[in-house]
Design an enzyme around this catalytic site. Structure first.
Site, PDB file in Angstrom:
ATOM      1  N   ASP A  25       5.169 -14.259  11.783  1.00 28.28           N
ATOM      2  CA  ASP A  25       3.840 -14.808  11.516  1.00 28.28           C
ATOM      3  C   ASP A  25       2.828 -13.667  11.686  1.00 28.28           C
ATOM      4  O   ASP A  25       2.331 -13.412  12.784  1.00 28.28           O
ATOM      5  CB  ASP A  25       3.563 -15.958  12.497  1.00 28.28           C
ATOM      6  CG  ASP A  25       2.202 -16.601  12.273  1.00 28.28           C
ATOM      7  OD1 ASP A  25       1.360 -15.995  11.570  1.00 28.28           O
ATOM      8  OD2 ASP A  25       1.977 -17.692  12.822  1.00 28.28           O
ATOM      9  N   GLU A  81       0.835  -1.211   0.000  1.00 31.25           N
ATOM     10  CA  GLU A  81       0.000   0.000   0.000  1.00 31.25           C
ATOM     11  C   GLU A  81       0.865   1.255   0.000  1.00 31.25           C
ATOM     12  O   GLU A  81       1.766   1.385   0.847  1.00 31.25           O
ATOM     13  CB  GLU A  81      -0.903  -0.020   1.244  1.00 31.25           C
ATOM     14  CG  GLU A  81      -1.869   1.152   1.309  1.00 31.25           C
ATOM     15  CD  GLU A  81      -2.841   1.055   2.501  1.00 31.25           C
ATOM     16  OE1 GLU A  81      -3.109  -0.059   2.986  1.00 31.25           O
ATOM     17  OE2 GLU A  81      -3.320   2.114   2.929  1.00 31.25           O
ATOM     18  N   LYS A 111      -6.974  -1.009  11.903  1.00 30.68           N
ATOM     19  CA  LYS A 111      -6.344  -1.396  10.625  1.00 30.68           C
ATOM     20  C   LYS A 111      -5.161  -0.487  10.346  1.00 30.68           C
ATOM     21  O   LYS A 111      -4.110  -0.924   9.875  1.00 30.68           O
ATOM     22  CB  LYS A 111      -7.384  -1.327   9.497  1.00 30.68           C
ATOM     23  CG  LYS A 111      -6.936  -1.961   8.186  1.00 30.68           C
ATOM     24  CD  LYS A 111      -6.203  -1.025   7.255  1.00 30.68           C
ATOM     25  CE  LYS A 111      -5.893  -1.684   5.927  1.00 30.68           C
ATOM     26  NZ  LYS A 111      -5.151  -0.807   5.012  1.00 30.68           N
ATOM     27  N   HIS A 144      -2.694  10.022  -0.881  1.00 30.19           N
ATOM     28  CA  HIS A 144      -2.841   8.736  -1.560  1.00 30.19           C
ATOM     29  C   HIS A 144      -2.886   8.895  -3.059  1.00 30.19           C
ATOM     30  O   HIS A 144      -2.354   8.096  -3.802  1.00 30.19           O
ATOM     31  CB  HIS A 144      -4.170   8.076  -1.136  1.00 30.19           C
ATOM     32  CG  HIS A 144      -3.999   7.108  -0.009  1.00 30.19           C
ATOM     33  ND1 HIS A 144      -4.996   6.276   0.397  1.00 30.19           N
ATOM     34  CD2 HIS A 144      -2.953   6.822   0.784  1.00 30.19           C
ATOM     35  CE1 HIS A 144      -4.580   5.529   1.403  1.00 30.19           C
ATOM     36  NE2 HIS A 144      -3.344   5.854   1.665  1.00 30.19           N
TER      37      HIS A 144
END
Ligand code: MEV
Length: 425
Positions: A278, A84, A262, A376
């Protein structure tokens, strides 16, 4: 189109070359496609083949360095792997305004994992619980016999807790083996211990053990990070108020909390990927911890202190290791650890918590002020221009035009490419 028949016997036994040829024939791949599979990048095919089953290739992701991080008074260059755009830039920018007073503070509670042993078919579950507690020393001793190296390093099974919980088929007695795993992530160590002590628990109680596995809700392996951001470094009290309001929104609303968290995991998982951890375990642990009180909550909180400065704190389980697994096997993960310069799993967890907090701050700051799309959009527009066939230099120009027009679209990128005199073929 799906393949006609996906049943392939013994695929795992074939060589990489044989697997590739088989897939090529089954799917009808071109020589160009096979070329993509054959470019292994920085992962040796032999290593890849030993890491997982049925390997046919490797996939590269961008490996970047977030700058400016100061954690507990020490400077770090933080490797991040992520698909991202804006995440690495946001982390670096946030870390820049978090360098005062020794930077971001972070601590961990210790590398302690929990393994669960599920016992069913017991007539008197509360009595069975007590019997397990009665045999605690024998159980711990047996567990520790499985890993003398860990015990020698000061780790090993230290304690146990027993819970009686109700299932639709009746009560179960769940034993938690509490294990100090030192610098390992610890899954293998604690799962082995749980498997070994299960027959003893059956003998003690007369019940039947089914599951013997760690919990990813690693609530005894918490990482905490906190920081003070001075108001003058972020444009004054209005910015502080906006970030506090954003944090309150997440506190009050699980829909917002999910996105808030998130943003935190954007940073944590990027470091996890770079260092071969992991990351699914980390995600599972983080979200389970966020919901531990029955309602999904934000993992971080931002407040305004008495001087009007912004203060933030974060707490979540971070189970990471420096020994065993991809961190030791993957050359890029090894390099990431070298760049980061951490010496213990706990130090790595502290950095990850600090990155999570910085990442969260960056997102809230952008959201509470200009919004995130402006930042973005430039990178997104550049990606679109490259997809349309532009060279990287031209993509920059096309991206600027599309952003200034407020029209970031593939067809517009194609048009601009032609206008600027280049063929997109
Ligand atoms: C995007 O990857 C992450 C954010 O949505 C996080 C947030 O909303 O806090 C920007």
């Amino acid at each position: 189109m799906p393949v006609e028949n996906s049943r392939i016997s013994g695929f795992y036994k074939k060589s990489i070359e044989e697997r590739v040829r088989l897939i090529k024939d089954l799917v009808g791949l071109s020589d160009e496609d096979i070329g993509v599979l054959r470019s292994w990048g920085n992962l040796d095919p032999k290593i890849a083949d030993a890491m997982i089953e049925n390997v046919v290739g490797a996939m590269s992701y961008p490996f970047a360095i977030a700058t400016n991080f100061k954690v507990n008074g020490k400077d770090y260059l933080v490797p991040m792997v992520i698909e991202e755009s804006s995440v690495v830039a946001a982390a670096s920018n946030a870390a820049r305004v978090m360098r005062k007073d020794d930077g971001i503070k972070a601590v961990t509670t210790g590398p302690v994992m929990i393994s669960q042993i599920q016992l069913v078919n017991v007539k008197a579950p509360y009595y069975a619980k007590m019997k397990i507690i009665e045999y605690k020393e024998e159980i711990l001793e047996l567990a520790n016999k499985q890993d003398p190296v860990l015990v020698k390093l000061g780790g090993g099974a230290k304690d146990l807790e027993v819970r009686v919980i109700g299932g639709p088929q009746g009560p179960m007695v769940v034993t938690h083996l509490i294990v100090d795993v030192r610098d390992a992530m610890g899954a293998n160590a604690v799962n082995t211990m749980a498997e070994k002590v299960a027959p003893l628990i059956e003998r003690i109680t007369g019940g039947k053990v089914y599951l013997r596995i760690l919990t990813n809700l690693a609530e005894k392996r918490l990482a905490r990070a906190w920081v003070k951001v001075y108001k003058e470094d972020i444009g004054g009290e209005e910015a502080v108020d906006g970030i506090v309001a954003a944090s309150d929104f997440a506190w009050a609303d699980p829909y917002r909390a999910a996105t808030h968290n998130k943003g935190i995991m954007n940073g944590i998982i990027a470091v996890a990927l770079a260092t071969g951890q992991d990351h699914r375990a980390l995600e599972a642990g983080a979200h389970a911890y966020a919901a531990r009180n029955g309602r999904y909550m934000p993992l971080s909180l931002w407040e305004k202190d008495e001087e009007g400065n912004l203060v933030g704190s974060l707490e979540l389980p971070i189970a990471v290791g420096l020994v065993g697994g991809a961190v030791k096997v993957h050359p890029v993960a090894r390099l990431a650890i070298k760049i980061l310069g951490v010496e213990t799993a706990q130090e790595l967890a502290e950095i990850m918590a600090a990155v999570g907090l910085a990442q969260n701050f960056a997102a809230l700051r952008a959201l509470a002020t200009e919004g995130i799309q402006k930042g973005h959009m430039k990178l997104h527009a550049k990606n679109i221009a490259i997809m349309a066939g532009a060279s990287p230099e031209l993509a920059d120009k096309i991206a600027d035009i599309m952003v200034s027009e407020g029209n970031v679209r593939f067809d517009r990128a194609k048009e601009l490419l032609e206008e600027l005199g280049h063929s997109s073929s």
